[in-house]
Write an enzyme that holds these catalytic residues in place. Structure first.
Site, short mmCIF file in Angstrom:
data_model
loop_
_atom_site.label_atom_id
_atom_site.label_comp_id
_atom_site.label_asym_id
_atom_site.label_seq_id
_atom_site.Cartn_x
_atom_site.Cartn_y
_atom_site.Cartn_z
N LYS A 90 23.56 -7.04 -1.99
CA LYS A 90 25.04 -7.43 -1.97
C LYS A 90 25.67 -6.82 -0.71
O LYS A 90 26.79 -6.64 -0.85
CB LYS A 90 25.61 -6.95 -3.41
CG LYS A 90 25.03 -7.43 -4.45
CD LYS A 90 25.94 -6.90 -5.59
CE LYS A 90 25.08 -7.48 -7.20
NZ LYS A 90 25.53 -6.49 -8.00
N ARG A 95 11.60 3.69 3.45
CA ARG A 95 10.93 2.71 4.60
C ARG A 95 12.18 1.66 4.77
O ARG A 95 12.89 1.17 4.09
CB ARG A 95 9.91 1.90 4.04
CG ARG A 95 9.50 0.73 4.69
CD ARG A 95 8.25 -0.12 4.55
NE ARG A 95 7.15 0.90 4.96
CZ ARG A 95 5.84 0.38 5.22
NH1 ARG A 95 5.63 -0.86 4.58
NH2 ARG A 95 4.93 1.06 5.39
N ARG A 132 0.89 -1.30 -0.13
CA ARG A 132 -0.03 0.01 0.08
C ARG A 132 0.81 1.29 -0.03
O ARG A 132 0.62 2.27 -0.83
CB ARG A 132 -0.98 0.11 1.33
CG ARG A 132 -2.22 -0.47 1.24
CD ARG A 132 -2.79 -1.02 2.33
NE ARG A 132 -2.13 -2.28 2.84
CZ ARG A 132 -2.61 -3.50 2.66
NH1 ARG A 132 -3.73 -3.60 2.05
NH2 ARG A 132 -1.92 -4.61 2.85
N THR A 133 1.73 1.30 1.05
CA THR A 133 2.50 2.63 1.13
C THR A 133 3.47 3.21 -0.10
O THR A 133 3.32 4.23 -0.58
CB THR A 133 3.29 2.53 2.32
OG1 THR A 133 2.44 2.09 3.53
CG2 THR A 133 3.88 3.97 2.66
N HIS A 187 5.37 6.14 11.50
CA HIS A 187 4.84 6.03 10.19
C HIS A 187 3.89 7.17 10.03
O HIS A 187 2.58 7.01 10.00
CB HIS A 187 4.04 4.82 10.06
CG HIS A 187 3.71 4.42 8.51
ND1 HIS A 187 4.05 5.27 7.59
CD2 HIS A 187 3.34 3.21 8.07
CE1 HIS A 187 3.58 4.57 6.29
NE2 HIS A 187 2.99 3.31 6.67
#
Ligand code: NCD
Length: 316
Positions: A82, A104, A54-55, A134
């Site tokens: 990596k 995020r 969603r975000t 958030h």
């Protein structure tokens, strides 16, 4: 304001101005041509180093509706897998001329770290950092509550909101407690003691262990996902027992005020913290939360980026 890292960065006036701007943006989203030229020529990077549906999509839609160029970057398929550090990754993004980085990250404080680093000249928006915050989720939740329950489109005074479930691991709960209380709502946290963080007594919220006694008191019930991926221990005896005490089901829906709404930030564990029947009921605004998320993120991007000197200065 250059960054949005925490709800604590916002004043009451800032928060209301984001909600009011989001209301204007919602009109764009409802129009046949869902686009404004405001951020034409600006580059926005979606740096998602933890899974999201969603975000990430919501920020992408928001940026595109404002005509920005969007670069999506995720850990899988990039050099992060990596072992490249956040510093090197971010320096690369900066070298590409990012005007804003939406981040995020699994570590609490990652967004702040990025914003504080000397070589990051753009805006940083926190899209969820570990168990910390958030902010745009809280803003879209406040927007949704206001739209449904506030008669005058002002703040949330006079309203009560229960936030229920895995508070310990929830950045959504932390941001919402700060924002909803700042906007005047009474917030009641409902959870088993094992899923409450240390220091919760100092939060601007009441705490209850008894979901059934809270249900008739509140105007919105915000259910949280049980975050199994962040649990290294047993926090409740069985899923069945959790649902029995803290799950939203048909009986509990019946205890709620007739006008009260059901919310969930998603993704849901249907059958654990919420039954499918409740999630899909007429009281549920869960799908609408997703829609509102785009308008709220458009507002945040607009307010952070459109006023800065390099913007083409196209007013809405
Ligand atoms: C939340 C998150 O990622 O913090 N989801 C979201 O952003 N819509 C909540 C969760 O993962 O449970």
């Amino acid at each position: 304001m250059r960054h949005l890292l925490s709800i604590a960065d916002l004043s009451y006036v800032d928060a209301l101005s984001i909600l009011d701007t989001a209301q204007e943006m919602a009109r764009v989203s409802d129009a046949p041509v869902k686009k404004l030229p405001t951020l034409r020529g600006r580059t926005i990077v979606n740096l998602f180093l933890e899974d999201s549906t969603r975000t990430r999509i919501s920020f992408e839609a928001a940026a595109k509706r404002l005509s920005a160029d969007v670069i999506n970057f995720s850990a899988k398929g990039s050099s992060v897998s990596k072992g490249e550090s956040l510093k090197d990754t971010a320096q690369t993004l900066q070298a590409m001329g990012a005007d804003a980085v939406i981040i995020r990250h699994p570590a609490s404080g990652a967004a702040q770290w990025l914003a504080d680093s000397a070589w990051m000249s753009g805006s940083v928006i926190n899209a969820g950092d570990g168990t910390h915050e958030h902010p745009t989720q809280a803003l879209l939740d406040a927007f949704t509550i206001r739209k449904h329950l506030s008669a005058n489109s002002g703040d949330l005074r006079g309203l009560s909101v229960a936030i229920v479930g895995d508070i310990l691991h929830s950045r959504v709960a932390r941001s919402n407690v700060l924002l909803l209380s700042m906007l005047g709502a009474q917030v009641i946290i409902v959870a088993p003691p094992t899923l409450l963080p240390v220091g919760v007594e100092s939060w601007p919220a009441q705490v209850s262990y008894d979901f059934d006694s809270v249900l008739p008191l509140v105007d919105a019930v915000m259910m949280l996902r049980v975050q199994q991926e962040r649990m290294s221990d047993y926090f409740f005896p069985t899923p069945r027992e959790y649902s029995h005490y803290f799950g939203l089901n048909r009986d509990r829906l019946g205890f709620m005020k007739k006008t009260a709404i059901v919310m969930h930030p998603g993704p849901m564990n249907r059958g654990l913290e919420i039954t499918a029947e409740c999630a899909d009921s007429a009281r549920s605004v869960i799908v609408e939360q997703v829609t509102n998320g785009v308008s709220v993120r458009m507002a945040v991007l607009y307010l952070l980026l459109a006023g800065s000197p390099t913007s083409p200065g196209v007013a809405i």
